[in-house]
Design a protein around this motif. Structure first.
Motif, PDB file in Angstrom:
ATOM      1  N   GLY A 206     -19.240  27.636 -23.521  1.00  0.00           N
ATOM      2  CA  GLY A 206     -20.379  28.078 -22.724  1.00  0.00           C
ATOM      3  C   GLY A 206     -21.558  27.140 -22.851  1.00  0.00           C
ATOM      4  O   GLY A 206     -22.242  26.833 -21.862  1.00  0.00           O
ATOM      5  N   GLU A 207     -21.802  26.636 -24.053  1.00  0.00           N
ATOM      6  CA  GLU A 207     -22.910  25.710 -24.274  1.00  0.00           C
ATOM      7  C   GLU A 207     -22.653  24.374 -23.587  1.00  0.00           C
ATOM      8  O   GLU A 207     -23.562  23.776 -22.997  1.00  0.00           O
ATOM      9  N   CYS A 208     -21.415  23.908 -23.642  1.00  0.00           N
ATOM     10  CA  CYS A 208     -21.059  22.642 -23.006  1.00  0.00           C
ATOM     11  C   CYS A 208     -21.244  22.734 -21.496  1.00  0.00           C
ATOM     12  O   CYS A 208     -21.834  21.844 -20.874  1.00  0.00           O
ATOM     13  N   VAL A 209     -20.742  23.803 -20.906  1.00  0.00           N
ATOM     14  CA  VAL A 209     -20.870  23.988 -19.458  1.00  0.00           C
ATOM     15  C   VAL A 209     -22.330  24.142 -19.055  1.00  0.00           C
ATOM     16  O   VAL A 209     -22.762  23.641 -18.011  1.00  0.00           O
ATOM     17  N   LYS A 210     -23.112  24.801 -19.885  1.00  0.00           N
ATOM     18  CA  LYS A 210     -24.551  24.951 -19.606  1.00  0.00           C
ATOM     19  C   LYS A 210     -25.220  23.586 -19.515  1.00  0.00           C
ATOM     20  O   LYS A 210     -26.034  23.332 -18.609  1.00  0.00           O
ATOM     21  N   ILE A 211     -24.888  22.701 -20.436  1.00  0.00           N
ATOM     22  CA  ILE A 211     -25.458  21.350 -20.419  1.00  0.00           C
ATOM     23  C   ILE A 211     -24.971  20.586 -19.186  1.00  0.00           C
ATOM     24  O   ILE A 211     -25.739  19.870 -18.529  1.00  0.00           O
ATOM     25  N   ALA A 212     -23.691  20.741 -18.856  1.00  0.00           N
ATOM     26  CA  ALA A 212     -23.145  20.076 -17.677  1.00  0.00           C
ATOM     27  C   ALA A 212     -23.838  20.567 -16.400  1.00  0.00           C
ATOM     28  O   ALA A 212     -24.120  19.777 -15.486  1.00  0.00           O
ATOM     29  N   VAL A 213     -24.115  21.857 -16.344  1.00  0.00           N
ATOM     30  CA  VAL A 213     -24.820  22.429 -15.187  1.00  0.00           C
ATOM     31  C   VAL A 213     -26.221  21.833 -15.065  1.00  0.00           C
ATOM     32  O   VAL A 213     -26.658  21.441 -13.974  1.00  0.00           O
ATOM     33  N   GLN A 214     -26.926  21.739 -16.183  1.00  0.00           N
ATOM     34  CA  GLN A 214     -28.279  21.175 -16.175  1.00  0.00           C
ATOM     35  C   GLN A 214     -28.256  19.725 -15.695  1.00  0.00           C
ATOM     36  O   GLN A 214     -29.115  19.300 -14.925  1.00  0.00           O
ATOM     37  N   LYS A 215     -27.250  18.984 -16.151  1.00  0.00           N
ATOM     38  CA  LYS A 215     -27.143  17.586 -15.732  1.00  0.00           C
ATOM     39  C   LYS A 215     -26.831  17.490 -14.246  1.00  0.00           C
ATOM     40  O   LYS A 215     -27.344  16.616 -13.538  1.00  0.00           O
ATOM     41  N   ALA A 216     -25.991  18.384 -13.748  1.00  0.00           N
ATOM     42  CA  ALA A 216     -25.664  18.374 -12.325  1.00  0.00           C
ATOM     43  C   ALA A 216     -26.894  18.667 -11.476  1.00  0.00           C
ATOM     44  O   ALA A 216     -27.122  18.031 -10.445  1.00  0.00           O
ATOM     45  N   GLN A 217     -27.693  19.620 -11.928  1.00  0.00           N
ATOM     46  CA  GLN A 217     -28.901  19.979 -11.186  1.00  0.00           C
ATOM     47  C   GLN A 217     -29.892  18.823 -11.140  1.00  0.00           C
ATOM     48  O   GLN A 217     -30.523  18.566 -10.109  1.00  0.00           O
ATOM     49  N   VAL A 218     -30.013  18.106 -12.264  1.00  0.00           N
ATOM     50  CA  VAL A 218     -30.960  16.987 -12.332  1.00  0.00           C
ATOM     51  C   VAL A 218     -30.405  15.759 -11.616  1.00  0.00           C
ATOM     52  O   VAL A 218     -31.089  15.127 -10.815  1.00  0.00           O
ATOM     53  N   GLU A 219     -29.152  15.431 -11.918  1.00  0.00           N
ATOM     54  CA  GLU A 219     -28.560  14.195 -11.404  1.00  0.00           C
ATOM     55  C   GLU A 219     -28.266  14.259  -9.913  1.00  0.00           C
ATOM     56  O   GLU A 219     -28.420  13.266  -9.195  1.00  0.00           O
ATOM     57  N   CYS A 220     -27.826  15.420  -9.438  1.00  0.00           N
ATOM     58  CA  CYS A 220     -27.386  15.517  -8.050  1.00  0.00           C
ATOM     59  C   CYS A 220     -28.425  16.125  -7.111  1.00  0.00           C
ATOM     60  O   CYS A 220     -28.298  15.987  -5.890  1.00  0.00           O
ATOM     61  N   GLY A 221     -29.435  16.801  -7.658  1.00  0.00           N
ATOM     62  CA  GLY A 221     -30.496  17.331  -6.808  1.00  0.00           C
ATOM     63  C   GLY A 221     -29.960  18.204  -5.697  1.00  0.00           C
ATOM     64  O   GLY A 221     -29.293  19.207  -5.950  1.00  0.00           O
ATOM     65  N   SER A 222     -30.239  17.830  -4.450  1.00  0.00           N
ATOM     66  CA  SER A 222     -29.804  18.628  -3.298  1.00  0.00           C
ATOM     67  C   SER A 222     -28.527  18.089  -2.666  1.00  0.00           C
ATOM     68  O   SER A 222     -28.233  18.373  -1.507  1.00  0.00           O
ATOM     69  N   SER A 223     -27.749  17.302  -3.403  1.00  0.00           N
ATOM     70  CA  SER A 223     -26.480  16.785  -2.880  1.00  0.00           C
ATOM     71  C   SER A 223     -25.526  17.934  -2.566  1.00  0.00           C
ATOM     72  O   SER A 223     -25.474  18.937  -3.288  1.00  0.00           O
TER      73      SER A 223
END
Length: 298
Positions: A206-223
């Protein structure tokens, strides 16, 4: 006494057979291409192998993992002795069948050799599976380190998409915990998938996926789509303005619903369609037989 055939039941009968055969073909053709290469990671250092010990150990490792992929979606093992000890693992996406898992994994050894050569560590990620190996002494990286990310080229800012995506991604964080390492769902045309390495505990997953989600939100923005791969987990999301294609999501649920496993949903749909097909077939067959009997009576 001659035999005559009514054209209408015969036409319906043939049409049904054609439709049913096309349904089977389309189902096969629409399956996701799980053997598509996503990324590869190769260590810069190669091993010297004058005696062939490394090659033998690596070959044995690959052979064991490929054979195990017929039985399980995750397997980790070690082979070799002393300095030639090599640890490796493979994992298939949680919604792949055993047959698809084997087909995916069986091509990875040759691909790793082609892409990386005789390196002391390598990781090859396909859409449906990945394999990695490390020679003893190779420095391990953090399980939360980002290995690879990709974002869709289309941006849809201002359409409310980001709110919908973030809503379903928050569900994903909980879903992988309840799903013990794998979860996929759809919400308002946004399809998400998350998976953790097979030996990662629920809490760490759960913690790993949470970090991955945060990175996706920052890195991909509105993609419109994004994939983020960490060492111990990965996530992906896709937005389909015209609705999620059935081939792309094995489960349909909303953020307020409980976890629904994709394979069970797929089986239920298959049973319903199969039952309807059988009933339709019997009805048309009876119509056909009735027409023949009428012609015989004449």
């Amino acid at each position: 006494m001659g035999f005559g055939f009514s054209s209408e039941p015969l036409f319906l009968f043939l049409s049904f057979l054609f439709l049913f055969s096309n349904l089977e073909i389309n189902t096969v053709e629409s399956a996701a291409d799980y053997k598509t290469l996503v990324y590869k990671g190769c260590a810069k250092q190669t091993f010297t192998d004058p005696t062939g010990a490394y090659s033998q150990a690596l070959s044995a490792l690959f052979g064991t993992m490929v054979s195990q992929s017929m039985k399980t979606r995750f397997y980790k093992t070690t082979t070799g002795t002393a300095q030639t000890t090599i640890t490796g693992l493979f994992q298939c996406r949680g919604d792949l069948s055993n047959g698809d898992c084997y087909n995916c994994v069986s091509g990875l050894p040759q691909l790793a050799d082609k892409l990386c050569g005789p390196t002391i560590a390598a990781r090859v990620q396909l859409f449906g599976c990945y394999m990695l190996y490390e020679v003893a002494g190779f420095a391990e990286v953090s399980g939360m380190e980002m290995l690879y990310k990709t974002c869709g080229g289309t941006n849809i800012a201002g359409s409310g998409f980001e709110e919908r995506r973030d809503t379903v991604l928050s569900v994903l964080e909980t879903g992988v915990v309840n799903g013990h390492g794998f979860y996929t769902t759809t919400y308002q045309s946004v399809y998400v998938l998350g998976q953790c390495e097979g030996d990662v505990g629920d809490s760490d997953c759960g913690e790993c996926v949470k970090i991955a989600v945060q990175k996706a939100q920052v890195e991909c923005g509105s993609s419109i789509s994004g994939q983020v791969y960490l060492q111990k987990c990965f996530i992906s999301y896709n937005y389909y303005p015209n609705g999620v294609p059935r081939r792309s999501t094995p489960s349909y649920s909303s953020p307020s619903s409980s976890v629904v496993t994709g394979q069970n949903t797929g089986k239920t749909v298959a049973i319903i369609l199969g039952g309807a097909a059988v009933v339709g077939f019997l009805v048309i067959l009876l119509m056909f037989a009735r027409s023949v009997m009428k012609k015989e009576e004449k």
